[in-house]
Every structure is written in structure tokens, then in C-alpha cells.
Design a protein around this motif. Structure first.
Motif, PDB file in Angstrom:
ATOM      1  N   ILE A 102      72.701  19.127  31.637  1.00 11.04           N
ATOM      2  CA  ILE A 102      71.350  18.608  31.864  1.00 11.04           C
ATOM      3  C   ILE A 102      70.316  19.574  31.298  1.00 11.04           C
ATOM      4  O   ILE A 102      69.331  19.155  30.676  1.00 11.04           O
ATOM      5  CB  ILE A 102      71.125  18.322  33.363  1.00 11.04           C
ATOM      6  CG1 ILE A 102      71.942  17.099  33.777  1.00 11.04           C
ATOM      7  CG2 ILE A 102      69.647  18.117  33.670  1.00 11.04           C
ATOM      8  CD1 ILE A 102      71.972  16.833  35.262  1.00 11.04           C
ATOM      9  N   ALA A 103      70.530  20.870  31.473  1.00 13.47           N
ATOM     10  CA  ALA A 103      69.610  21.872  30.925  1.00 13.47           C
ATOM     11  C   ALA A 103      69.567  21.811  29.402  1.00 13.47           C
ATOM     12  O   ALA A 103      68.507  21.978  28.786  1.00 13.47           O
ATOM     13  CB  ALA A 103      69.991  23.262  31.403  1.00 13.47           C
ATOM     14  N   GLN A 104      70.698  21.557  28.772  1.00 11.97           N
ATOM     15  CA  GLN A 104      70.729  21.443  27.313  1.00 11.97           C
ATOM     16  C   GLN A 104      70.002  20.181  26.844  1.00 11.97           C
ATOM     17  O   GLN A 104      69.273  20.210  25.857  1.00 11.97           O
ATOM     18  CB  GLN A 104      72.171  21.426  26.815  1.00 11.97           C
ATOM     19  CG  GLN A 104      72.868  22.765  26.977  1.00 11.97           C
ATOM     20  CD  GLN A 104      74.337  22.645  26.642  1.00 11.97           C
ATOM     21  OE1 GLN A 104      74.732  22.893  25.514  1.00 11.97           O
ATOM     22  NE2 GLN A 104      75.143  22.255  27.629  1.00 11.97           N
ATOM     23  N   ILE A 105      70.202  19.089  27.550  1.00 14.23           N
ATOM     24  CA  ILE A 105      69.538  17.837  27.171  1.00 14.23           C
ATOM     25  C   ILE A 105      68.027  17.957  27.352  1.00 14.23           C
ATOM     26  O   ILE A 105      67.253  17.503  26.514  1.00 14.23           O
ATOM     27  CB  ILE A 105      70.102  16.649  27.985  1.00 14.23           C
ATOM     28  CG1 ILE A 105      71.571  16.406  27.616  1.00 14.23           C
ATOM     29  CG2 ILE A 105      69.265  15.387  27.744  1.00 14.23           C
ATOM     30  CD1 ILE A 105      72.290  15.420  28.537  1.00 14.23           C
ATOM     31  N   SER A 106      67.598  18.602  28.437  1.00 13.28           N
ATOM     32  CA  SER A 106      66.163  18.704  28.733  1.00 13.28           C
ATOM     33  C   SER A 106      65.451  19.780  27.922  1.00 13.28           C
ATOM     34  O   SER A 106      64.229  19.805  27.863  1.00 13.28           O
ATOM     35  CB  SER A 106      65.951  18.973  30.226  1.00 13.28           C
ATOM     36  OG  SER A 106      66.384  20.283  30.540  1.00 13.28           O
ATOM     37  N   ASP A 138      64.974   9.093  21.572  1.00 11.32           N
ATOM     38  CA  ASP A 138      64.106   8.066  21.006  1.00 11.32           C
ATOM     39  C   ASP A 138      64.123   8.102  19.473  1.00 11.32           C
ATOM     40  O   ASP A 138      63.094   8.010  18.820  1.00 11.32           O
ATOM     41  CB  ASP A 138      62.686   8.231  21.557  1.00 11.32           C
ATOM     42  CG  ASP A 138      61.883   6.943  21.536  1.00 11.32           C
ATOM     43  OD1 ASP A 138      62.484   5.861  21.351  1.00 11.32           O
ATOM     44  OD2 ASP A 138      60.655   7.014  21.699  1.00 11.32           O
ATOM     45  N   GLY A 139      65.327   8.306  18.930  1.00 12.90           N
ATOM     46  CA  GLY A 139      65.519   8.289  17.493  1.00 12.90           C
ATOM     47  C   GLY A 139      65.158   9.577  16.766  1.00 12.90           C
ATOM     48  O   GLY A 139      65.213   9.630  15.536  1.00 12.90           O
ATOM     49  N   ARG A 140      64.816  10.616  17.500  1.00 12.27           N
ATOM     50  CA  ARG A 140      64.351  11.871  16.901  1.00 12.27           C
ATOM     51  C   ARG A 140      65.229  13.033  17.370  1.00 12.27           C
ATOM     52  O   ARG A 140      65.531  13.146  18.558  1.00 12.27           O
ATOM     53  CB  ARG A 140      62.913  12.094  17.349  1.00 12.27           C
ATOM     54  CG  ARG A 140      62.278  13.345  16.892  1.00 12.27           C
ATOM     55  CD  ARG A 140      60.833  13.371  17.371  1.00 12.27           C
ATOM     56  NE  ARG A 140      60.253  14.672  17.140  1.00 12.27           N
ATOM     57  CZ  ARG A 140      59.273  15.193  17.831  1.00 12.27           C
ATOM     58  NH1 ARG A 140      58.735  14.502  18.828  1.00 12.27           N
ATOM     59  NH2 ARG A 140      58.810  16.365  17.558  1.00 12.27           N
ATOM     60  N   ASP A 141      65.615  13.906  16.450  1.00 12.39           N
ATOM     61  CA  ASP A 141      66.376  15.096  16.815  1.00 12.39           C
ATOM     62  C   ASP A 141      65.446  16.053  17.535  1.00 12.39           C
ATOM     63  O   ASP A 141      64.488  16.559  16.964  1.00 12.39           O
ATOM     64  CB  ASP A 141      66.963  15.761  15.573  1.00 12.39           C
ATOM     65  CG  ASP A 141      67.882  16.935  15.884  1.00 12.39           C
ATOM     66  OD1 ASP A 141      67.856  17.439  17.031  1.00 12.39           O
ATOM     67  OD2 ASP A 141      68.627  17.346  14.984  1.00 12.39           O
ATOM     68  N   VAL A 142      65.711  16.287  18.827  1.00 13.55           N
ATOM     69  CA  VAL A 142      64.854  17.151  19.646  1.00 13.55           C
ATOM     70  C   VAL A 142      65.562  18.453  20.021  1.00 13.55           C
ATOM     71  O   VAL A 142      65.063  19.208  20.856  1.00 13.55           O
ATOM     72  CB  VAL A 142      64.369  16.415  20.927  1.00 13.55           C
ATOM     73  CG1 VAL A 142      63.510  15.214  20.565  1.00 13.55           C
ATOM     74  CG2 VAL A 142      65.528  16.019  21.826  1.00 13.55           C
ATOM     75  N   THR A 143      66.687  18.720  19.389  1.00 14.83           N
ATOM     76  CA  THR A 143      67.509  19.876  19.749  1.00 14.83           C
ATOM     77  C   THR A 143      66.712  21.174  19.770  1.00 14.83           C
ATOM     78  O   THR A 143      66.918  22.012  20.645  1.00 14.83           O
ATOM     79  CB  THR A 143      68.712  19.998  18.787  1.00 14.83           C
ATOM     80  OG1 THR A 143      69.371  18.735  18.698  1.00 14.83           O
ATOM     81  CG2 THR A 143      69.695  21.047  19.268  1.00 14.83           C
ATOM     82  N   ALA A 144      65.800  21.342  18.834  1.00 14.42           N
ATOM     83  CA  ALA A 144      65.033  22.594  18.742  1.00 14.42           C
ATOM     84  C   ALA A 144      63.717  22.547  19.521  1.00 14.42           C
ATOM     85  O   ALA A 144      63.000  23.551  19.574  1.00 14.42           O
ATOM     86  CB  ALA A 144      64.749  22.919  17.278  1.00 14.42           C
ATOM     87  N   LEU A 145      63.395  21.425  20.149  1.00 16.23           N
ATOM     88  CA  LEU A 145      62.121  21.302  20.858  1.00 16.23           C
ATOM     89  C   LEU A 145      62.195  21.923  22.254  1.00 16.23           C
ATOM     90  O   LEU A 145      63.251  21.940  22.891  1.00 16.23           O
ATOM     91  CB  LEU A 145      61.708  19.834  20.983  1.00 16.23           C
ATOM     92  CG  LEU A 145      61.377  19.104  19.696  1.00 16.23           C
ATOM     93  CD1 LEU A 145      60.922  17.676  20.013  1.00 16.23           C
ATOM     94  CD2 LEU A 145      60.319  19.831  18.884  1.00 16.23           C
ATOM     95  N   SER A 146      61.041  22.357  22.738  1.00 15.87           N
ATOM     96  CA  SER A 146      60.936  22.934  24.084  1.00 15.87           C
ATOM     97  C   SER A 146      61.055  21.846  25.149  1.00 15.87           C
ATOM     98  O   SER A 146      60.935  20.650  24.864  1.00 15.87           O
ATOM     99  CB  SER A 146      59.583  23.632  24.230  1.00 15.87           C
ATOM    100  OG  SER A 146      58.543  22.668  24.232  1.00 15.87           O
TER     101      SER A 146
END
Length: 175
Positions: free
Chosen positions: A48-52, A65-73
Motif C-alpha cells: 500500500i505504501a508503494q502504491i500510494s 488513471d492511465g499515467r505512470d505515477v511511480t516517481a510521483l510523491s
């Protein structure tokens, strides 16, 4: 079939020799509910921490939502519509129930640190907060100090705070 709203692709996370998550891939479509079940130490909270965004994966991707958010805060993911509650409550106990929810609504505006101004007179913020309290069944407790609530009511309050963000997807750690 509708496109997934939230996807993980081969998420991995290790802490030294301990592998907390290994190649976790999942799809969450709008309207679906998923549950992570396992014993203590199985890696549920870590995932969950990794997803959030609270914890970076060692490898893999999080797509929201169709966007790679891996590097986002975490904040950027929340603003994109990824809501979350935590395993351990972090609510300000000295605030009223309504003040806690207004603080969440301020976060949606990106101005959480303006809380000490006249925000309790902001009709739009108050309406958003009152609506969230109605949704979780805590409207009658709006003027209670958070410390006076039961554990279960505090969990409901956390959900109300997260609802002020109008999340598209919602992660709950030990609801």
C-alpha cells in the motif's frame, strides 16, 4: 471491459535480505473492491505504501488513471485522485472533527498550511467537509474534539478526511 484505474506492474521491494513484495501485479477497475489478506509481516502495508507513494518500489511500476505515477510523491498522487487511510491514525487529536475534515479539504486545494487563517468561514470548504461527514455517519459529531471519539469513529473520520479529496480510488490500510 473498462480500462484499469490503478495498475501495478511487477512491484518489488526488499529490506536487506527480506523481500516484502515480489513481482506484484494487479489491476483495479472502476467500481471494483480488492482486499489484501495475509498474516502480520506479509507485506500488505508495504505494498500500500508503494502504491500510494510513501515508499518507492525497488522495481516495477504504478500506473494510476492511465499515467505512470511511480516517481510521483504521495501528495501528487493524492491530488491525482488516489485516496488513502493509514494503519495508525495520524489525526490531530486536539482539533474538532469538523476541523480535521476541513484540513483535508484544504489539502485538496493544495493549501493545507493556510489552516490557521479564516478557513472555518470558507463556505465551500465547510460544505465539502460536512458532506464527507454525512457520508461516513459522523455529522452529529462535528463539534466533538477528535480525542473524544472511539477508535472506530476515528477510522470513520479518516475516511471522511480522504473523501474530501474526491478520490477516484481509495487505499485503506487495516480499515
Amino acid at each position: 471491459m473498462t480500462e484499469p484505474l490503478l495498475q501495478t506492474r511487477a512491484i518489488c521491494k526488499s529490506f536487506g535480505a527480506l523481500q516484502a513484495s515480489k513481482d506484484v501485479t494487479l489491476d483495479l477497475r472502476p467500481g471494483e473492491i480488492h482486499a489484501l489478506i495475509g498474516p502480520n509481516g506479509a507485506g500488505k502495508s508495504t505494498l500500500i505504501a508503494q502504491i500510494s507513494g510513501a515508499l518507492s518500489p525497488d522495481s516495477g511500476q504504478v500506473i494510476f488513471d492511465g499515467r505512470d505515477v511511480t516517481a510521483l510523491s504521495t501528495t501528487a498522487r493524492a491530488r491525482a485522485g488516489l485516496g488513502r487511510t493509514f494503519q495508525i491514525s495520524a489525526l490531530p487529536m486536539e482539533f474538532t472533527v469538523l476541523q480535521n475534515v476541513v484540513l483535508g479539504a484544504l489539502g485538496q486545494r493544495g493549501r493545507a498550511f493556510r489552516f490557521f487563517g479564516n478557513v472555518m468561514r470558507d463556505k465551500a470548504l465547510l460544505a465539502r467537509a460536512e458532506d464527507a461527514l454525512e457520508q461516513v455517519g459522523l455529522a452529529e459529531f462535528r463539534s466533538f474534539v477528535t480525542a473524544e471519539l472511539s477508535h472506530g469513529q476515528r477510522r470513520q473520520l479518516e475516511v471522511a478526511v480522504a473523501l474530501t479529496l474526491s478520490p477516484k480510488a481509495f487505499l485503506m490500510d487495516e480499515p
